[in-house]
Design a protein around this motif. Structure first.
Motif, PDB file in Angstrom:
ATOM      1  N   ALA A   4       0.812  -1.253  -0.062  1.00  0.00           N
ATOM      2  CA  ALA A   4      -0.054   0.096  -0.146  1.00  0.00           C
ATOM      3  C   ALA A   4       0.819   1.176  -0.129  1.00  0.00           C
ATOM      4  O   ALA A   4       0.676   2.213  -0.820  1.00  0.00           O
ATOM      5  N   TYR A   5       2.006   1.228   0.755  1.00  0.00           N
ATOM      6  CA  TYR A   5       2.925   2.368   0.709  1.00  0.00           C
ATOM      7  C   TYR A   5       3.571   2.394  -0.717  1.00  0.00           C
ATOM      8  O   TYR A   5       3.441   3.964  -1.126  1.00  0.00           O
ATOM      9  N   ALA A   6       3.723   1.656  -1.325  1.00  0.00           N
ATOM     10  CA  ALA A   6       4.483   1.627  -2.419  1.00  0.00           C
ATOM     11  C   ALA A   6       3.515   2.291  -3.509  1.00  0.00           C
ATOM     12  O   ALA A   6       3.634   3.129  -4.488  1.00  0.00           O
ATOM     13  N   THR A   7       2.515   1.715  -3.528  1.00  0.00           N
ATOM     14  CA  THR A   7       1.258   2.338  -4.264  1.00  0.00           C
ATOM     15  C   THR A   7       0.857   3.696  -4.397  1.00  0.00           C
ATOM     16  O   THR A   7       0.834   4.438  -5.168  1.00  0.00           O
ATOM     17  N   LEU A  12       1.135   9.434  -5.682  1.00  0.00           N
ATOM     18  CA  LEU A  12       1.269  10.806  -5.340  1.00  0.00           C
ATOM     19  C   LEU A  12       2.442  11.438  -6.273  1.00  0.00           C
ATOM     20  O   LEU A  12       2.321  12.545  -6.550  1.00  0.00           O
ATOM     21  N   VAL A  13       3.482  10.839  -6.457  1.00  0.00           N
ATOM     22  CA  VAL A  13       4.599  11.410  -7.095  1.00  0.00           C
ATOM     23  C   VAL A  13       4.172  11.497  -8.592  1.00  0.00           C
ATOM     24  O   VAL A  13       4.342  12.565  -9.209  1.00  0.00           O
TER      25      VAL A  13
END
Length: 151
Positions: A4-7, A12-13
């Protein structure tokens, strides 16, 4: 959680980069080809109405009055903005959008309206508070990060 963090990080980026690029393409049309994205955000900060003083506009943009003066000189020369000194205190300079500036402001406002509408049209009533909470958290991060960097 790691997935989830990576997604979220990836979204966002990419989203920030896409918004900046697409906004420039959408708002800098043939009619407004003499404006930059930064010019358009200065126009937005000036807003509609009888005018604001340079200090309040610089504060909205989180820049110095000196930096704003440079941008303002360009916008005055391009006839998007007019300046006038305060009658009470000649040191205070008020700026106001010209008719051309108001037209650019409305054009930018319309782009933002379309962007917001595209998001809201995809959500049901229960999802909107979650999006608002998420965007508030992101805004708080940017505000806090900016303040911590300037100290």
């Amino acid at each position: 959680m790691e997935n989830a963090y990576a997604t979220i990080n990836n979204i966002l980026v990419n989203l920030i980069n896409e918004i900046w690029e697409l906004e420039e393409k959408a708002i800098i049309t043939e009619e407004f080809k003499d404006l930059t994205n930064n010019d358009m955000h200065v126009i937005e900060a000036i807003g509609l109405g009888d005018g604001n003083n340079m200090s309040s506009i610089a504060k909205k943009l989180n820049i110095t009055v000196g930096s704003l003066t440079t941008a303002m000189n360009s916008l005055v020369n391009k006839k998007y903005v007019e300046r006038r000194r305060s009658e009470e205190d000649r040191r205070v300079v008020f700026v106001k959008l010209t008719d051309r500036g108001v037209k650019a402001y409305r054009h930018h406002e319309d782009y933002h309206r379309q962007m917001t509408r595209a998001i809201l049209d995809k959500l049901d009533e229960a999802e909107i508070p979650v999006l608002v909470k998420t965007l508030d958290a992101l805004s708080e991060f940017f505000t806090g990060y900016s303040k911590n960097r300037s100290q």
